[in-house]
Scaffold this active site. Structure first.
Site, PDB file in Angstrom:
ATOM      1  N   LYS A   1     -10.415   1.501 -15.570  1.00 55.89           N
ATOM      2  CA  LYS A   1     -10.932   0.184 -15.235  1.00 55.89           C
ATOM      3  C   LYS A   1     -11.310  -0.622 -16.476  1.00 55.89           C
ATOM      4  O   LYS A   1     -11.164  -1.854 -16.489  1.00 55.89           O
ATOM      5  CB  LYS A   1     -12.125   0.326 -14.293  1.00 55.89           C
ATOM      6  CG  LYS A   1     -11.761   0.872 -12.915  1.00 55.89           C
ATOM      7  CD  LYS A   1     -10.744  -0.012 -12.212  1.00 55.89           C
ATOM      8  CE  LYS A   1     -10.468   0.435 -10.788  1.00 55.89           C
ATOM      9  NZ  LYS A   1      -9.512  -0.465 -10.081  1.00 55.89           N
TER      10      LYS A   1
ATOM     11  N   ASP B   1       0.862  -1.174   0.000  1.00 55.40           N
ATOM     12  CA  ASP B   1       0.000   0.000   0.000  1.00 55.40           C
ATOM     13  C   ASP B   1       0.905   1.233   0.000  1.00 55.40           C
ATOM     14  O   ASP B   1       2.058   1.164   0.441  1.00 55.40           O
ATOM     15  CB  ASP B   1      -0.920   0.025   1.223  1.00 55.40           C
ATOM     16  CG  ASP B   1      -2.173   0.861   0.986  1.00 55.40           C
ATOM     17  OD1 ASP B   1      -3.195   0.279   0.582  1.00 55.40           O
ATOM     18  OD2 ASP B   1      -2.113   2.087   1.174  1.00 55.40           O
TER      19      ASP B   1
ATOM     20  N   TYR C   1     -11.573   7.371 -14.139  1.00 54.80           N
ATOM     21  CA  TYR C   1     -11.728   6.114 -13.413  1.00 54.80           C
ATOM     22  C   TYR C   1     -12.297   5.031 -14.318  1.00 54.80           C
ATOM     23  O   TYR C   1     -11.786   3.897 -14.366  1.00 54.80           O
ATOM     24  CB  TYR C   1     -12.643   6.332 -12.209  1.00 54.80           C
ATOM     25  CG  TYR C   1     -12.775   5.127 -11.315  1.00 54.80           C
ATOM     26  CD1 TYR C   1     -11.736   4.765 -10.457  1.00 54.80           C
ATOM     27  CD2 TYR C   1     -13.928   4.345 -11.315  1.00 54.80           C
ATOM     28  CE1 TYR C   1     -11.844   3.656  -9.634  1.00 54.80           C
ATOM     29  CE2 TYR C   1     -14.050   3.236 -10.490  1.00 54.80           C
ATOM     30  CZ  TYR C   1     -13.007   2.894  -9.653  1.00 54.80           C
ATOM     31  OH  TYR C   1     -13.108   1.793  -8.843  1.00 54.80           O
TER      32      TYR C   1
ATOM     33  N   THR D   1     -16.300   1.425   1.038  1.00 56.36           N
ATOM     34  CA  THR D   1     -14.866   1.423   1.299  1.00 56.36           C
ATOM     35  C   THR D   1     -14.366   2.861   1.421  1.00 56.36           C
ATOM     36  O   THR D   1     -15.020   3.804   0.958  1.00 56.36           O
ATOM     37  CB  THR D   1     -14.078   0.732   0.163  1.00 56.36           C
ATOM     38  OG1 THR D   1     -14.100   1.560  -0.999  1.00 56.36           O
ATOM     39  CG2 THR D   1     -14.651  -0.632  -0.162  1.00 56.36           C
TER      40      THR D   1
ATOM     41  N   ASN E   1      -5.031  -5.001  -6.705  1.00 56.83           N
ATOM     42  CA  ASN E   1      -6.204  -4.324  -6.175  1.00 56.83           C
ATOM     43  C   ASN E   1      -6.037  -2.819  -6.011  1.00 56.83           C
ATOM     44  O   ASN E   1      -7.025  -2.087  -5.980  1.00 56.83           O
ATOM     45  CB  ASN E   1      -6.558  -4.945  -4.811  1.00 56.83           C
ATOM     46  CG  ASN E   1      -7.589  -4.140  -4.062  1.00 56.83           C
ATOM     47  OD1 ASN E   1      -8.782  -4.189  -4.375  1.00 56.83           O
ATOM     48  ND2 ASN E   1      -7.150  -3.373  -3.067  1.00 56.83           N
TER      49      ASN E   1
END
Length: 258
Positions: A158, A39, A154, A189, A88
């Site tokens: 993706k 991360d 975004y 999230t 991820n």
């Protein structure tokens, strides 16, 4: 899920919170012997390590941004022996095409697409060198499949990650490496709190719960998913239960894309 990943080693990027942390938890619950956690937030990554710690589980930390090639060059020894990988890490931003700043566009594409490529490359190289095959998951999004105003960067990142996954699946197959993707819709999230429009909704409506409820009105099931539910989908695709499955996208969006 106990034991389905017994003795294996796994890498999870974006593992400090949200879907990444939930997947790391699912892998730990499934019996992995070793986790490599990445991360860009080193402090939260250390907290994730502490939360996941248990007897018999080795955890190595790989702090840094996934779009930094130097990170992956330095990571080569850490990745030796991995057979499970989760690409991820991702960020979000919003803005219409005619007003979006190019630096914001590049920042999103850098992490979500360049970072996905570099993560996949590192995972595949490690798995090829290990000669044991492996299974990889890319965290995509229903935004890469359904167009909505204000999501250009975004959504484009993706959509590209989804096709990159398919290419990786074809290239990985001769090495017994499976590559699949999950495409969540709305998930509760921390990524939402990084987007200005969500912060504005929270301010207007008074709470994050109220903002999630308003956003989920377009979802037929009427709610956002929990990170743990998405992690369960990822764990299935990573496991031998999905042994014949590669190059596919598991859409888990509550019917939003219908």
């Amino acid at each position: 899920m106990a034991g389905i990943f017994h003795g294996q080693s796994a890498l999870v990027t974006g593992a400090a919170s949200g879907i990444g942390l939930a997947i790391a938890q699912a892998l730990a619950d499934g019996g992995v012997a070793r986790l490599v956690l990445n991360d860009c937030d080193a402090d939260r990554l250390a907290q994730a390590r502490d939360a996941l710690a248990r007897p018999g589980l080795a955890i190595d930390l790989l702090p840094g941004s996934v779009d930094d090639p130097a990170l992956w060059r330095a990571a080569t020894p850490l990745l030796a022996g991995i057979t499970l990988g989760v690409a991820n890490a991702g960020i979000a931003d919003n803005g219409a095409i005619d007003t979006m700043d190019f630096d914001a566009w590049r920042r999103v594409l850098g992490v979500n697409l360049d970072g996905c490529f570099l993560s996949l490359q590192a995972m595949m190289l490690a798995m090829i060198a290990g000669e044991q095959g492996g299974s990889i998951i890319v965290t995509a999004s229903v935004s890469g499949m359904k167009a909505e105003p204000g999501t250009a960067a975004y959504a484009a990142s993706k959509a590209a990650a989804l096709h990159l996954m398919r290419v990786a699946a074809k290239e990985g197959a001769p090495h017994r490496i499976r590559v699949n993707a999950i495409a969540p819709g709305g998930v509760e999230t921390p990524i939402w709190s990084t987007t200005p429009f969500f912060r504005d909704m929270v301010a207007d409506l008074g709470s994050e719960d109220a903002a999630y409820a308003a956003l989920s009105q377009d979802t037929p099931l009427g709610r956002f998913a929990r990170a743990e539910e998405i992690a369960a989908q990822a764990a299935f695709l990573l496991s031998t239960a999905a042994g014949p499955t590669t190059g596919t996208v598991l859409v888990c969006d509550g019917g939003y894309s219908l």
